[in-house]
Motif scaffolding. Structure first.
Motif, PDB file in Angstrom:
ATOM      1  N   ARG A  66      -1.043   9.427 -10.422  1.00  0.00           N
ATOM      2  CA  ARG A  66       0.194   8.748 -10.771  1.00  0.00           C
ATOM      3  C   ARG A  66       0.088   7.245 -10.505  1.00  0.00           C
ATOM      4  NH1 ARG A  66       1.860   9.808 -14.467  1.00  0.00           N
ATOM      5  NH2 ARG A  66       3.379   8.183 -14.084  1.00  0.00           N
ATOM      6  N   VAL A  67      -0.539   6.861  -9.393  1.00  0.00           N
ATOM      7  CA  VAL A  67      -0.688   5.438  -9.075  1.00  0.00           C
ATOM      8  C   VAL A  67      -1.545   4.753 -10.132  1.00  0.00           C
ATOM      9  CG1 VAL A  67      -1.646   3.808  -7.415  1.00  0.00           C
ATOM     10  CG2 VAL A  67      -0.311   5.750  -6.607  1.00  0.00           C
ATOM     11  N   LEU A  68      -2.638   5.402 -10.549  1.00  0.00           N
ATOM     12  CA  LEU A  68      -3.493   4.835 -11.594  1.00  0.00           C
ATOM     13  C   LEU A  68      -2.748   4.720 -12.917  1.00  0.00           C
ATOM     14  CD1 LEU A  68      -6.918   6.566 -10.896  1.00  0.00           C
ATOM     15  CD2 LEU A  68      -6.567   4.103 -11.151  1.00  0.00           C
ATOM     16  N   ALA A  69      -1.933   5.720 -13.226  1.00  0.00           N
ATOM     17  CA  ALA A  69      -1.195   5.705 -14.493  1.00  0.00           C
ATOM     18  C   ALA A  69      -0.203   4.557 -14.547  1.00  0.00           C
ATOM     19  CB  ALA A  69      -0.479   7.040 -14.687  1.00  0.00           C
ATOM     20  N   ARG A  70       0.361   4.202 -13.395  1.00  0.00           N
ATOM     21  CA  ARG A  70       1.332   3.100 -13.369  1.00  0.00           C
ATOM     22  C   ARG A  70       0.649   1.751 -13.504  1.00  0.00           C
ATOM     23  NH1 ARG A  70       6.282   3.237 -11.893  1.00  0.00           N
ATOM     24  NH2 ARG A  70       6.175   1.421 -10.537  1.00  0.00           N
TER      25      ARG A  70
ATOM     26  N   ALA B 266       0.839  -1.196   0.000  1.00  0.00           N
ATOM     27  CA  ALA B 266       0.000   0.000   0.000  1.00  0.00           C
ATOM     28  C   ALA B 266       0.876   1.249   0.000  1.00  0.00           C
ATOM     29  CB  ALA B 266      -0.915   0.012   1.223  1.00  0.00           C
ATOM     30  N   VAL B 267       0.355   2.310  -0.579  1.00  0.00           N
ATOM     31  CA  VAL B 267       1.024   3.610  -0.532  1.00  0.00           C
ATOM     32  C   VAL B 267       0.403   4.397   0.631  1.00  0.00           C
ATOM     33  CG1 VAL B 267       1.452   5.793  -1.726  1.00  0.00           C
ATOM     34  CG2 VAL B 267       1.509   3.634  -2.992  1.00  0.00           C
ATOM     35  N   VAL B 268       1.195   4.633   1.663  1.00  0.00           N
ATOM     36  CA  VAL B 268       0.730   5.427   2.805  1.00  0.00           C
ATOM     37  C   VAL B 268       1.437   6.774   2.720  1.00  0.00           C
ATOM     38  CG1 VAL B 268       0.433   5.560   5.297  1.00  0.00           C
ATOM     39  CG2 VAL B 268       0.451   3.330   4.161  1.00  0.00           C
ATOM     40  N   ILE B 269       0.672   7.816   2.431  1.00  0.00           N
ATOM     41  CA  ILE B 269       1.223   9.155   2.261  1.00  0.00           C
ATOM     42  C   ILE B 269       1.577   9.729   3.632  1.00  0.00           C
ATOM     43  CG2 ILE B 269       0.708  11.487   1.448  1.00  0.00           C
ATOM     44  CD1 ILE B 269      -1.337  10.252  -0.455  1.00  0.00           C
ATOM     45  N   GLU B 270       2.733  10.357   3.723  1.00  0.00           N
ATOM     46  CA  GLU B 270       3.091  11.045   4.957  1.00  0.00           C
ATOM     47  C   GLU B 270       2.149  12.232   5.164  1.00  0.00           C
ATOM     48  OE1 GLU B 270       5.803  10.689   7.307  1.00  0.00           O
ATOM     49  OE2 GLU B 270       5.837   8.677   6.444  1.00  0.00           O
TER      50      GLU B 270
ATOM     51  N   GLN C  91      10.746  20.538 -11.831  1.00  0.00           N
ATOM     52  CA  GLN C  91      11.272  19.190 -12.063  1.00  0.00           C
ATOM     53  C   GLN C  91      11.506  18.454 -10.750  1.00  0.00           C
ATOM     54  OE1 GLN C  91      11.977  17.501 -15.323  1.00  0.00           O
ATOM     55  NE2 GLN C  91      11.554  16.061 -13.669  1.00  0.00           N
ATOM     56  N   GLY C  92      12.058  19.148  -9.760  1.00  0.00           N
ATOM     57  CA  GLY C  92      12.256  18.516  -8.459  1.00  0.00           C
ATOM     58  C   GLY C  92      10.951  18.113  -7.814  1.00  0.00           C
ATOM     59  N   TYR C  93       9.918  18.942  -7.959  1.00  0.00           N
ATOM     60  CA  TYR C  93       8.611  18.608  -7.386  1.00  0.00           C
ATOM     61  C   TYR C  93       7.980  17.440  -8.123  1.00  0.00           C
ATOM     62  CZ  TYR C  93       8.284  22.432  -4.020  1.00  0.00           C
ATOM     63  OH  TYR C  93       8.479  23.244  -2.929  1.00  0.00           O
ATOM     64  N   ALA C  94       8.190  17.356  -9.441  1.00  0.00           N
ATOM     65  CA  ALA C  94       7.706  16.192 -10.184  1.00  0.00           C
ATOM     66  C   ALA C  94       8.396  14.922  -9.701  1.00  0.00           C
ATOM     67  CB  ALA C  94       7.938  16.389 -11.680  1.00  0.00           C
ATOM     68  N   LEU C  95       9.679  15.018  -9.421  1.00  0.00           N
ATOM     69  CA  LEU C  95      10.411  13.874  -8.869  1.00  0.00           C
ATOM     70  C   LEU C  95       9.854  13.469  -7.512  1.00  0.00           C
ATOM     71  CD1 LEU C  95      13.958  15.010  -9.928  1.00  0.00           C
ATOM     72  CD2 LEU C  95      13.080  12.708 -10.367  1.00  0.00           C
ATOM     73  N   ALA C  96       9.516  14.461  -6.680  1.00  0.00           N
ATOM     74  CA  ALA C  96       8.984  14.166  -5.349  1.00  0.00           C
ATOM     75  C   ALA C  96       7.615  13.502  -5.449  1.00  0.00           C
ATOM     76  CB  ALA C  96       8.897  15.456  -4.529  1.00  0.00           C
ATOM     77  N   ARG C  97       6.748  14.025  -6.315  1.00  0.00           N
ATOM     78  CA  ARG C  97       5.405  13.451  -6.450  1.00  0.00           C
ATOM     79  C   ARG C  97       5.462  12.020  -6.980  1.00  0.00           C
ATOM     80  NH1 ARG C  97       4.242  18.836  -8.415  1.00  0.00           N
ATOM     81  NH2 ARG C  97       2.878  19.927  -6.927  1.00  0.00           N
ATOM     82  N   THR C  98       6.275  11.782  -7.984  1.00  0.00           N
ATOM     83  CA  THR C  98       6.343  10.438  -8.549  1.00  0.00           C
ATOM     84  C   THR C  98       6.978   9.458  -7.573  1.00  0.00           C
ATOM     85  OG1 THR C  98       8.381  11.093  -9.704  1.00  0.00           O
ATOM     86  CG2 THR C  98       6.352  11.162 -10.966  1.00  0.00           C
ATOM     87  N   ALA C  99       7.955   9.910  -6.796  1.00  0.00           N
ATOM     88  CA  ALA C  99       8.565   9.028  -5.796  1.00  0.00           C
ATOM     89  C   ALA C  99       7.562   8.659  -4.716  1.00  0.00           C
ATOM     90  CB  ALA C  99       9.789   9.697  -5.176  1.00  0.00           C
ATOM     91  N   ALA C 100       6.760   9.622  -4.269  1.00  0.00           N
ATOM     92  CA  ALA C 100       5.741   9.342  -3.254  1.00  0.00           C
ATOM     93  C   ALA C 100       4.719   8.343  -3.783  1.00  0.00           C
ATOM     94  CB  ALA C 100       5.055  10.639  -2.829  1.00  0.00           C
ATOM     95  N   ALA C 101       4.324   8.501  -5.055  1.00  0.00           N
ATOM     96  CA  ALA C 101       3.363   7.576  -5.651  1.00  0.00           C
ATOM     97  C   ALA C 101       3.945   6.175  -5.816  1.00  0.00           C
ATOM     98  CB  ALA C 101       2.897   8.099  -7.016  1.00  0.00           C
ATOM     99  N   ARG C 102       5.281   6.071  -5.840  1.00  0.00           N
ATOM    100  CA  ARG C 102       5.927   4.764  -5.937  1.00  0.00           C
ATOM    101  C   ARG C 102       6.288   4.216  -4.561  1.00  0.00           C
ATOM    102  NH1 ARG C 102       9.087   5.290 -11.720  1.00  0.00           N
ATOM    103  NH2 ARG C 102       9.936   3.236 -11.196  1.00  0.00           N
ATOM    104  N   GLY C 103       5.786   4.859  -3.514  1.00  0.00           N
ATOM    105  CA  GLY C 103       5.886   4.319  -2.166  1.00  0.00           C
ATOM    106  C   GLY C 103       7.034   4.824  -1.327  1.00  0.00           C
ATOM    107  N   ALA C 104       7.832   5.764  -1.817  1.00  0.00           N
ATOM    108  CA  ALA C 104       9.015   6.213  -1.082  1.00  0.00           C
ATOM    109  C   ALA C 104       8.654   7.164   0.051  1.00  0.00           C
ATOM    110  CB  ALA C 104       9.993   6.906  -2.033  1.00  0.00           C
TER     111      ALA C 104
ATOM    112  N   LEU D 184       9.515   1.790  -4.784  1.00  0.00           N
ATOM    113  CA  LEU D 184      10.334   2.560  -3.853  1.00  0.00           C
ATOM    114  C   LEU D 184       9.837   2.418  -2.412  1.00  0.00           C
ATOM    115  CD1 LEU D 184      10.996   5.832  -5.891  1.00  0.00           C
ATOM    116  CD2 LEU D 184      12.678   4.115  -5.216  1.00  0.00           C
ATOM    117  N   ALA D 185       8.931   1.485  -2.190  1.00  0.00           N
ATOM    118  CA  ALA D 185       8.436   1.255  -0.832  1.00  0.00           C
ATOM    119  C   ALA D 185       9.584   0.862   0.085  1.00  0.00           C
ATOM    120  CB  ALA D 185       7.366   0.163  -0.842  1.00  0.00           C
ATOM    121  N   GLY D 186       9.607   1.458   1.260  1.00  0.00           N
ATOM    122  CA  GLY D 186      10.669   1.179   2.215  1.00  0.00           C
ATOM    123  C   GLY D 186      11.938   1.961   1.962  1.00  0.00           C
TER     124      GLY D 186
END
Length: 406
Positions: free
Chosen positions: A179-183, A147-151, A221-234, A191-193
């Motif tokens: 982003r999760v739906l798109a993947r 599961a993706v648990v958002i901070e 670009q940095g914010y896009a990286l942050a959003r996509t990383a969060a959607a991948r579980g990081a 990137l979970a964990g």
């Protein structure tokens, strides 16, 4: 058995019983207006904050909290089976605990057990509840299961309290869901964990109380990286330099101003990071002297030259030190000419694992919604990323980073 999913993407919006439940109405609006079919499944306590009539009117679908409604349709099984995404916003400490332990005493928890699609939780609670070891263990369990648990965000809570536990902005939660739906359902949160650190924006070096040396970087670009990383579980730490952009959902944002402040924040956050992506445009130089008062324009006099000194090279320092064994370091190279040749030389000089090279200018890359780049790797590989949304470039950067994580 699970039915094949066709047509309009089906989203289940679970709503827990917290004061932030009213914010889920905005998330519901964004989901429906973007073409998703949404079924709202509130808990019984959530209806104390927003009534069933509101959820039904906004979604266009019936609303129930118990498994006994419309029993002939077997909703406690069908809703989860047919969903393309389940998002719980807000997710209270109680809901997280019941989900982690597999309890199924209402329609929402039954839906979570039967869902075979991606699941996103957006927690909202008081800081003490979020930081309690029981909650943290439940969150870790859910993340371990995929599961993706958002901070949660930091800000005003109920009453006079302030701290971490605020529901992220609904627009930013929507971006995570998108982003999760798109993947797709087959794409695990790879990137979970993991803890990733991203720098974004452009540093500003003060000359006097009203002037500074800066650059055109917007931080997009940095914010896009942050959003996509969060959607991948990081777990994401975003070091943001003068961006003025809304905080991405599920991201710990550390605001900075100067190159020295960015260096301090990045080195601190990188101590336990699996990957560091230096997307910020960090000033190479700063004024040697800071004028305590505004530098005056004198009639008939030319201004005194501004002496500059070098700022630390944060990317090279990180690459050399590797604060954590196996850490992946990604740099950016903004070039105006001989783009690839300069990029290859910079990759060699900086010592990072990946270097994202793009051409910049007054109307190129900086501040734009789109970008194109070539990602150079230390092993000699070169991956061109065609012109398109910065989000697509961000996904490619993570696609190349994940296999290098150890």
């Amino acid at each position: 058995m699970e039915k094949p999913k066709t047509g309009t993407p089906k989203v289940v919006l679970g709503v827990s019983g917290g004061i932030a439940a009213y914010k889920a109405c905005e998330l519901l609006r964004r989901l429906t207006e973007s073409g998703h079919g949404v079924r709202v499944v509130p808990t019984e306590s959530a209806l104390h904050f927003v009534g069933a009539a509101t959820w039904s009117a906004l979604s266009g679908n019936p609303v129930a909290t118990e498994v006994w409604s419309d029993v002939h349709e077997v909703p406690h099984v069908r809703i989860g089976q047919e969903a393309d995404l389940v998002v719980v916003a807000p997710a209270t400490a109680d809901t997280l605990a019941r989900a982690a332990h597999g309890l199924a005493d209402d329609l929402l928890t039954n839906t979570l057990l039967t869902a075979r699609c991606p699941v996103v939780f957006a927690p909202a609670m008081h800081t003490e509840m979020w930081e309690h070891p029981a909650t943290q263990e439940n969150v870790a369990t859910l993340r371990r299961r995929g599961a993706v648990v958002i901070e949660p965000a930091v800000g005003r809570l109920t009453g006079a309290d302030t701290g971490k536990g605020r529901l992220p902005d609904p627009g930013e939660i929507f971006e995570v869901c998108r982003r999760v739906l798109a993947r797709g359902s087959a794409a695990a949160p790879d990137l979970a964990g993991r803890h990733v650190v991203i720098s974004a924006g452009g540093t500003r070096e003060p000359l006097d109380p009203v002037r500074f040396l800066g650059n055109r970087s917007s931080g997009k670009q940095g914010y896009a990286l942050a959003r996509t990383a969060a959607a991948r579980g990081a777990r994401v730490t975003l070091i943001a330099a003068n961006t003025g952009l809304p905080d991405p959902a599920g991201v710990d944002v550390v605001p900075v101003g100067t190159a020295l402040q960015l260096r301090e924040a990045v080195l601190k956050a990188a101590a336990d990071a699996d990957a560091v992506v230096m997307a910020a445009a960090v000033a190479d130089f700063r004024p040697a002297v800071y004028a305590e008062g505004k530098i005056k324009k004198r009639e008939g006099e030319q201004p005194a030259p501004v002496a500059l000194v070098r700022n630390p090279d944060v990317l090279a320092e990180l690459s050399a030190a590797r604060p954590r064994p196996g850490q992946v370091i990604v740099g950016f190279a903004a070039e105006t000419d001989d783009v690839l040749a300069n990029g290859r030389e910079k990759l060699r000089r900086k010592g990072c694992d990946l270097l994202v090279v793009n051409e910049v200018g007054e109307r190129k890359t900086f501040g734009a919604e789109e970008s194109e780049a070539v990602v150079l790797a230390a092993d000699g590989a070169e991956t061109p990323v065609p012109y398109g949304p910065k989000e697509a470039l961000a996904e490619m950067i993570w696609d190349l980073t994940v296999p290098r994580l150890t």
